[in-house]
Design a protein around this motif. Structure first.
Motif, PDB file in Angstrom:
ATOM      1  N   LEU A  32       0.812  -1.215   0.000  1.00 24.03           N
ATOM      2  CA  LEU A  32       0.000   0.000   0.000  1.00 24.03           C
ATOM      3  C   LEU A  32       0.845   1.264   0.000  1.00 24.03           C
ATOM      4  CD1 LEU A  32      -2.825  -1.043   2.470  1.00 24.03           C
ATOM      5  CD2 LEU A  32      -2.824  -1.095  -0.014  1.00 24.03           C
ATOM      6  N   LEU A  33       2.126   1.140   0.303  1.00 27.92           N
ATOM      7  CA  LEU A  33       3.012   2.305   0.320  1.00 27.92           C
ATOM      8  C   LEU A  33       3.034   2.977  -1.039  1.00 27.92           C
ATOM      9  CD1 LEU A  33       5.230   4.043   1.687  1.00 27.92           C
ATOM     10  CD2 LEU A  33       6.876   2.352   0.858  1.00 27.92           C
ATOM     11  N   TRP A  34       3.235   2.195  -2.075  1.00 26.44           N
ATOM     12  CA  TRP A  34       3.381   2.761  -3.418  1.00 26.44           C
ATOM     13  C   TRP A  34       2.058   3.265  -3.952  1.00 26.44           C
ATOM     14  CZ3 TRP A  34       7.995   3.898  -3.352  1.00 26.44           C
ATOM     15  CH2 TRP A  34       8.910   3.078  -2.696  1.00 26.44           C
ATOM     16  N   ILE A  35       0.963   2.605  -3.621  1.00 23.49           N
ATOM     17  CA  ILE A  35      -0.348   3.074  -4.055  1.00 23.49           C
ATOM     18  C   ILE A  35      -0.697   4.369  -3.323  1.00 23.49           C
ATOM     19  CG2 ILE A  35      -2.792   2.474  -4.198  1.00 23.49           C
ATOM     20  CD1 ILE A  35      -1.891  -0.464  -4.350  1.00 23.49           C
ATOM     21  N   GLY A  36      -0.348   4.441  -2.033  1.00 17.40           N
ATOM     22  CA  GLY A  36      -0.587   5.670  -1.271  1.00 17.40           C
ATOM     23  C   GLY A  36       0.222   6.835  -1.798  1.00 17.40           C
ATOM     24  N   LEU A  37       1.477   6.578  -2.159  1.00 14.70           N
ATOM     25  CA  LEU A  37       2.300   7.648  -2.732  1.00 14.70           C
ATOM     26  C   LEU A  37       1.782   8.073  -4.107  1.00 14.70           C
ATOM     27  CD1 LEU A  37       5.894   6.539  -1.679  1.00 14.70           C
ATOM     28  CD2 LEU A  37       4.499   8.382  -0.739  1.00 14.70           C
ATOM     29  N   PHE A  58      -7.786   9.486 -12.562  1.00 19.65           N
ATOM     30  CA  PHE A  58      -7.774   8.045 -12.298  1.00 19.65           C
ATOM     31  C   PHE A  58      -6.749   7.328 -13.171  1.00 19.65           C
ATOM     32  CE2 PHE A  58     -11.764   8.820 -10.136  1.00 19.65           C
ATOM     33  CZ  PHE A  58     -11.669   7.933  -9.064  1.00 19.65           C
ATOM     34  N   LEU A  59      -6.605   7.788 -14.399  1.00 17.68           N
ATOM     35  CA  LEU A  59      -5.593   7.210 -15.286  1.00 17.68           C
ATOM     36  C   LEU A  59      -4.193   7.448 -14.719  1.00 17.68           C
ATOM     37  CD1 LEU A  59      -5.159   5.776 -18.027  1.00 17.68           C
ATOM     38  CD2 LEU A  59      -4.883   8.038 -19.020  1.00 17.68           C
ATOM     39  N   LEU A  60      -3.938   8.664 -14.254  1.00 16.58           N
ATOM     40  CA  LEU A  60      -2.639   8.969 -13.651  1.00 16.58           C
ATOM     41  C   LEU A  60      -2.415   8.170 -12.375  1.00 16.58           C
ATOM     42  CD1 LEU A  60      -2.489  12.845 -14.146  1.00 16.58           C
ATOM     43  CD2 LEU A  60      -1.004  11.126 -15.212  1.00 16.58           C
ATOM     44  N   PHE A  61      -3.467   8.003 -11.584  1.00 11.50           N
ATOM     45  CA  PHE A  61      -3.355   7.208 -10.365  1.00 11.50           C
ATOM     46  C   PHE A  61      -2.946   5.772 -10.689  1.00 11.50           C
ATOM     47  CE2 PHE A  61      -5.584   4.401  -7.272  1.00 11.50           C
ATOM     48  CZ  PHE A  61      -4.740   4.632  -6.195  1.00 11.50           C
ATOM     49  N   GLY A  62      -3.598   5.170 -11.672  1.00  6.14           N
ATOM     50  CA  GLY A  62      -3.241   3.810 -12.078  1.00  6.14           C
ATOM     51  C   GLY A  62      -1.825   3.737 -12.630  1.00  6.14           C
ATOM     52  N   LEU A  63      -1.471   4.692 -13.443  1.00  7.34           N
ATOM     53  CA  LEU A  63      -0.125   4.731 -14.030  1.00  7.34           C
ATOM     54  C   LEU A  63       0.947   4.905 -12.956  1.00  7.34           C
ATOM     55  CD1 LEU A  63       1.512   4.856 -16.727  1.00  7.34           C
ATOM     56  CD2 LEU A  63       1.335   7.334 -16.519  1.00  7.34           C
ATOM     57  N   PHE A  64       0.733   5.846 -12.042  1.00  2.00           N
ATOM     58  CA  PHE A  64       1.702   6.070 -10.963  1.00  2.00           C
ATOM     59  C   PHE A  64       1.815   4.849 -10.053  1.00  2.00           C
ATOM     60  CE2 PHE A  64       1.149  10.988 -10.870  1.00  2.00           C
ATOM     61  CZ  PHE A  64       1.856  11.085 -12.055  1.00  2.00           C
ATOM     62  N   SER A  65       0.700   4.196  -9.775  1.00  4.73           N
ATOM     63  CA  SER A  65       0.715   3.012  -8.911  1.00  4.73           C
ATOM     64  C   SER A  65       1.571   1.904  -9.521  1.00  4.73           C
ATOM     65  CB  SER A  65      -0.705   2.494  -8.677  1.00  4.73           C
ATOM     66  OG  SER A  65      -1.474   3.421  -7.981  1.00  4.73           O
ATOM     67  N   VAL A  66       1.330   1.630 -10.787  1.00  7.68           N
ATOM     68  CA  VAL A  66       2.097   0.583 -11.467  1.00  7.68           C
ATOM     69  C   VAL A  66       3.559   0.996 -11.601  1.00  7.68           C
ATOM     70  CG1 VAL A  66       2.381  -0.637 -13.661  1.00  7.68           C
ATOM     71  CG2 VAL A  66       0.104  -0.365 -12.660  1.00  7.68           C
ATOM     72  N   LEU A  67       3.806   2.241 -11.974  1.00  9.37           N
ATOM     73  CA  LEU A  67       5.168   2.723 -12.170  1.00  9.37           C
ATOM     74  C   LEU A  67       5.988   2.653 -10.886  1.00  9.37           C
ATOM     75  CD1 LEU A  67       7.117   4.024 -14.227  1.00  9.37           C
ATOM     76  CD2 LEU A  67       6.339   6.238 -13.378  1.00  9.37           C
ATOM     77  N   THR A  68       5.434   3.129  -9.774  1.00  8.26           N
ATOM     78  CA  THR A  68       6.191   3.103  -8.517  1.00  8.26           C
ATOM     79  C   THR A  68       6.430   1.675  -8.042  1.00  8.26           C
ATOM     80  OG1 THR A  68       4.142   3.399  -7.249  1.00  8.26           O
ATOM     81  CG2 THR A  68       5.437   5.379  -7.722  1.00  8.26           C
ATOM     82  N   ALA A  69       5.445   0.806  -8.209  1.00  4.47           N
ATOM     83  CA  ALA A  69       5.619  -0.589  -7.786  1.00  4.47           C
ATOM     84  C   ALA A  69       6.686  -1.286  -8.632  1.00  4.47           C
ATOM     85  CB  ALA A  69       4.292  -1.332  -7.873  1.00  4.47           C
ATOM     86  N   LEU A  71       9.171   0.144 -10.346  1.00  8.15           N
ATOM     87  CA  LEU A  71      10.490   0.716 -10.040  1.00  8.15           C
ATOM     88  C   LEU A  71      11.047   0.163  -8.731  1.00  8.15           C
ATOM     89  CD1 LEU A  71      10.053   4.421 -11.160  1.00  8.15           C
ATOM     90  CD2 LEU A  71      11.423   2.643 -12.261  1.00  8.15           C
ATOM     91  N   TRP A  72      10.203   0.046  -7.721  1.00  3.60           N
ATOM     92  CA  TRP A  72      10.661  -0.513  -6.441  1.00  3.60           C
ATOM     93  C   TRP A  72      11.040  -1.979  -6.592  1.00  3.60           C
ATOM     94  CZ3 TRP A  72      12.815   0.878  -2.251  1.00  3.60           C
ATOM     95  CH2 TRP A  72      12.877   0.009  -1.177  1.00  3.60           C
ATOM     96  N   TRP A  73      10.262  -2.732  -7.344  1.00  9.24           N
ATOM     97  CA  TRP A  73      10.554  -4.143  -7.562  1.00  9.24           C
ATOM     98  C   TRP A  73      11.900  -4.306  -8.276  1.00  9.24           C
ATOM     99  CZ3 TRP A  73      10.704  -6.989 -12.243  1.00  9.24           C
ATOM    100  CH2 TRP A  73      10.784  -8.368 -12.084  1.00  9.24           C
ATOM    101  N   ARG A  74      12.156  -3.483  -9.292  1.00  5.92           N
ATOM    102  CA  ARG A  74      13.433  -3.555 -10.014  1.00  5.92           C
ATOM    103  C   ARG A  74      14.596  -3.167  -9.107  1.00  5.92           C
ATOM    104  NH1 ARG A  74      13.718  -0.516 -15.264  1.00  5.92           N
ATOM    105  NH2 ARG A  74      15.662  -1.677 -15.403  1.00  5.92           N
ATOM    106  N   ARG A  75      14.401  -2.152  -8.268  1.00  8.77           N
ATOM    107  CA  ARG A  75      15.458  -1.740  -7.363  1.00  8.77           C
ATOM    108  C   ARG A  75      15.771  -2.847  -6.353  1.00  8.77           C
ATOM    109  NH1 ARG A  75      17.042  -0.819  -2.685  1.00  8.77           N
ATOM    110  NH2 ARG A  75      18.306   0.893  -2.008  1.00  8.77           N
ATOM    111  N   GLN A  76      14.749  -3.498  -5.851  1.00  8.61           N
ATOM    112  CA  GLN A  76      14.950  -4.580  -4.891  1.00  8.61           C
ATOM    113  C   GLN A  76      15.709  -5.736  -5.529  1.00  8.61           C
ATOM    114  OE1 GLN A  76      14.595  -3.097  -2.032  1.00  8.61           O
ATOM    115  NE2 GLN A  76      13.436  -4.768  -1.154  1.00  8.61           N
ATOM    116  N   ARG A  77      15.410  -6.050  -6.775  1.00  8.73           N
ATOM    117  CA  ARG A  77      16.092  -7.153  -7.454  1.00  8.73           C
ATOM    118  C   ARG A  77      17.569  -6.839  -7.684  1.00  8.73           C
ATOM    119  NH1 ARG A  77      13.690 -11.313 -10.695  1.00  8.73           N
ATOM    120  NH2 ARG A  77      15.441 -10.898 -12.056  1.00  8.73           N
ATOM    121  N   THR A  78      17.875  -5.591  -8.047  1.00  7.76           N
ATOM    122  CA  THR A  78      19.271  -5.249  -8.310  1.00  7.76           C
ATOM    123  C   THR A  78      20.053  -5.034  -7.021  1.00  7.76           C
ATOM    124  OG1 THR A  78      18.739  -2.892  -8.519  1.00  7.76           O
ATOM    125  CG2 THR A  78      18.754  -4.195 -10.543  1.00  7.76           C
ATOM    126  N   ALA A  79      19.374  -4.687  -5.940  1.00  7.67           N
ATOM    127  CA  ALA A  79      20.063  -4.442  -4.671  1.00  7.67           C
ATOM    128  C   ALA A  79      20.336  -5.730  -3.908  1.00  7.67           C
ATOM    129  CB  ALA A  79      19.244  -3.495  -3.798  1.00  7.67           C
TER     130      ALA A  79
END
Length: 149
Positions: A32-37, A58-69, A71-79
């Motif tokens: 919920l962190l990324w959806i809240g942000l 609503f389109l931006l909300f969906g786009l930002f939710s997917v984008l932040t999630a 990006l975080w997933w990719r960062r976690q995999r590389t870290a």
């Protein structure tokens, strides 16, 4: 409801974002962190551009939710890095391939060996106390052994 959706204010998005972040504190595991942000981000955009249509919000909300999630997933995999202690939570795995004398005879398929200061339950062919055995596998806390050559 339709009228409410057509007149969403930045406060609405900030309230949704705050609610999601509060729910995240109660143990959602980061989801919920990324959806809240994302909701807070749409709130900021709605503040800067008050005439933003609700459909675009609503389109931006969906786009930002997917984008932040993503990006975080990719960062976690590389870290992620391999552990310097790979057997830390796999107690007994360090015994595989090693030889030990039987502490208690294997009778009926069960016996014990002493490795360091720990007695381990073993399974294998019936052998007398003192026989040398090699650890060949592990099933939880039970070590599988065979007679050492």
């Amino acid at each position: 409801m339709w009228d409410y959706l057509q007149h969403l204010a930045f406060w609405d998005w900030l309230a949704v974002g705050t609610l999601l972040l509060i729910l995240e504190v109660f143990g959602a595991g980061g989801y919920l962190l990324w959806i809240g942000l994302a909701a807070a981000g749409v709130g900021v955009l709605t503040y800067l551009f008050p005439e933003l249509p609700w459909a675009l919000q609503f389109l931006l909300f969906g786009l930002f939710s997917v984008l932040t999630a993503v990006l975080w997933w990719r960062r976690q995999r590389t870290a992620a890095k391999p552990s310097d202690q790979p057997g830390l939570n796999a107690r007994g795995s360090e015994l595989l391939g090693r030889e030990f004398p039987l502490h208690e005879a294997i009778s009926g398929g069960r016996g014990k060996i002493k490795a360091g200061d720990t007695l381990w339950l073993v399974s294998g062919p019936d052998l007398p106390t003192g026989s040398r055995v090699r650890v060949v596998g592990q099933d939880g806390v039970l070590l599988r052994v065979e007679a050492a050559a």
